[in-house]
Design a protein around this motif. Structure first.
Motif, mmCIF file in Angstrom:
data_model
loop_
_atom_site.group_PDB
_atom_site.id
_atom_site.type_symbol
_atom_site.label_atom_id
_atom_site.label_comp_id
_atom_site.label_asym_id
_atom_site.label_seq_id
_atom_site.Cartn_x
_atom_site.Cartn_y
_atom_site.Cartn_z
ATOM 1 N N HIS A 241 43.278 38.344 36.231
ATOM 2 C CA HIS A 241 42.069 38.943 36.815
ATOM 3 C C HIS A 241 41.833 40.393 36.374
ATOM 4 C CE1 HIS A 241 42.093 35.450 39.458
ATOM 5 N NE2 HIS A 241 40.876 35.779 39.830
ATOM 6 N N HIS A 244 38.492 40.884 34.734
ATOM 7 C CA HIS A 244 37.471 40.664 35.753
ATOM 8 C C HIS A 244 37.328 41.906 36.636
ATOM 9 C CE1 HIS A 244 35.156 38.750 38.971
ATOM 10 N NE2 HIS A 244 36.023 39.288 39.816
ATOM 11 N N ASN A 245 38.448 42.486 37.037
ATOM 12 C CA ASN A 245 38.402 43.670 37.883
ATOM 13 C C ASN A 245 37.735 44.847 37.166
ATOM 14 O OD1 ASN A 245 39.730 42.215 39.863
ATOM 15 N ND2 ASN A 245 41.748 43.014 39.330
ATOM 16 N N TYR A 247 35.482 44.560 34.771
ATOM 17 C CA TYR A 247 34.067 44.204 34.669
ATOM 18 C C TYR A 247 33.351 44.488 35.995
ATOM 19 C CZ TYR A 247 29.944 41.163 34.140
ATOM 20 O OH TYR A 247 28.665 40.662 34.088
ATOM 21 N N VAL A 259 29.532 40.750 29.535
ATOM 22 C CA VAL A 259 30.520 39.834 30.106
ATOM 23 C C VAL A 259 31.678 39.701 29.121
ATOM 24 C CG1 VAL A 259 30.946 37.454 30.842
ATOM 25 C CG2 VAL A 259 28.776 38.567 31.398
ATOM 26 N N TYR A 263 36.396 34.564 28.152
ATOM 27 C CA TYR A 263 37.276 34.855 29.282
ATOM 28 C C TYR A 263 36.984 33.958 30.476
ATOM 29 C CZ TYR A 263 39.313 37.768 33.040
ATOM 30 O OH TYR A 263 40.018 38.234 34.115
ATOM 31 N N TYR A 264 35.738 33.944 30.906
ATOM 32 C CA TYR A 264 35.329 33.044 31.982
ATOM 33 C C TYR A 264 34.958 31.684 31.381
ATOM 34 C CZ TYR A 264 34.567 37.440 34.562
ATOM 35 O OH TYR A 264 34.713 38.663 35.154
ATOM 36 N N SER A 269 30.445 34.558 34.582
ATOM 37 C CA SER A 269 31.306 35.402 35.399
ATOM 38 C C SER A 269 31.448 34.909 36.837
ATOM 39 C CB SER A 269 30.788 36.842 35.391
ATOM 40 O OG SER A 269 29.480 36.910 35.922
ATOM 41 N N GLU A 272 36.041 31.157 37.818
ATOM 42 C CA GLU A 272 37.364 31.756 37.878
ATOM 43 C C GLU A 272 37.899 31.981 36.467
ATOM 44 O OE1 GLU A 272 40.752 33.013 40.280
ATOM 45 O OE2 GLU A 272 38.635 32.580 40.698
ATOM 46 N N PRO A 273 38.317 33.210 36.122
ATOM 47 C CA PRO A 273 38.826 33.457 34.773
ATOM 48 C C PRO A 273 40.134 32.734 34.506
ATOM 49 C CG PRO A 273 39.196 35.364 36.171
ATOM 50 C CD PRO A 273 38.336 34.417 36.962
#
Length: 313
Positions: A241, A244-245, A247, A259, A263-264, A269, A272-273
């Motif tokens: 994550h 994601h964090n 982003y 994005v 990754y996703y 987005s 869940e990655p």
């Protein structure tokens, strides 16, 4: 074999829950084993999160590792409790007379800051210069790789117009190099940086072995001939994550970040990655510890000497 860290370090409980063998100092002191001594210079703001990520990768080795944490200076931290820094981090003046088998210098959120504007630049140069005579092998990660290239090769800062963020495919370039043992011909690794590392530029201006490259992200892995300096331009230590964090943080600050690539699921987005680089990260650190550190370092660190290393090693 385990990593040796202070009993009360927050990472200890996290890693034990992941079934990673962490040996407390109290037990390690009863074993007659010469562990590898690895120093981590943690330049990231959220030090507890970062130290846990690196300790996780260092644990995947049959070697016993004694880890010490180093801070760049004594300025207060906005993201790490003072008590944690005081309890678990060393100042450089307390380690500068010692020798270490390995040194890891982490990334730092300084991608758009010029080197001369980095408040601790002179101190970082002092530590990197010290490492030449006191450390068997140094691993430079992300921003630290760019800083290392500047200080060791006098290469200027090269900044991309847009941030590179995502998970990219890389191809190995020297299939029989020790750092690449066990690697697939193509592998995934995450990046989060503004720095630009083209293989053509590094080949023209350095004598580094270029070990892994991406058509999009450029050089990912490079090393000096003697394996005493290893440069990783991405973040093999990242958790699933972490991108994601970052982003979400940039969105929250009113920025318009792209994005993260690949990754996703479906590049959406809302999904869940997925961490698709975990095995590569563990293998890279195991190879570094084995071939760049353990196979090169003297048994008695008191007898450390630069003369032990040649470009033909």
């Amino acid at each position: 074999m385990p990593i040796r860290i202070p009993d009360e370090l927050p990472a200890s409980d996290v890693l034990k829950k992941e079934n990673i063998f962490v040996m407390p100092m109290s037990r390690a002191s009863t074993q007659e084993i010469r562990p590898l001594k690895v120093l981590i210079l943690n330049l990231m703001p959220k030090k507890i999160e970062t130290e846990t990520q690196f300790l996780r990768l260092l644990s995947n080795s049959p070697l016993q590792i004694d880890v010490e944490l180093l801070r760049i200076d004594d300025r207060p931290s906005k993201n790490t409790p003072t008590e944690h820094l005081d309890n678990f981090y060393r100042q450089f003046n307390t380690v500068k007379e010692k020798n270490y088998d390995g040194l890891i210098i982490t990334g730092a959120p300084l991608g758009l800051v010029q080197f001369e504007d980095v408040i601790y630049w002179d101190h970082l140069e002092t530590i990197m210069t010290w490492a030449r005579k006191h450390v068997t092998s140094t691993l430079f990660v992300c921003w630290a790789a760019q800083a290392g290239l500047k200080l060791l090769y006098d290469l200027p800062k090269k900044t991309r117009k847009e941030k590179l963020s995502g998970v990219y495919f890389h191809k190995i370039q020297q299939k029989f190099h020790p750092l690449l043992r066990g690697f697939d011909d193509s592998f995934l690794a995450p990046h989060s940086r503004y720095a630009d590392f083209s293989s053509e530029y590094l080949e023209e201006h350095t004598d580094l072995d270029i070990l892994a490259v991406s058509d999009v992200a450029g050089v990912y892995l490079a090393a000096t001939k003697d394996k005493r300096n290893v440069f990783v331009t991405g973040h093999p230590e990242y958790e699933s994550h972490t991108l994601h964090n970052e982003y979400a943080r940039d969105l929250g600050e009113g920025m318009d970040p792209a994005v993260p690539v690949n990754y996703y699921p479906n590049d959406n987005s809302d999904n869940e990655p997925i961490a698709s680089w975990r095995s590569h990260g563990h293998l890279l650190f195991s190879n570094w510890l084995n071939y760049c550190v353990y196979q090169q370092t003297p048994y008695d660190l008191e007898h450390f000497s630069e003369d032990n290393f040649t470009k033909d090693d």
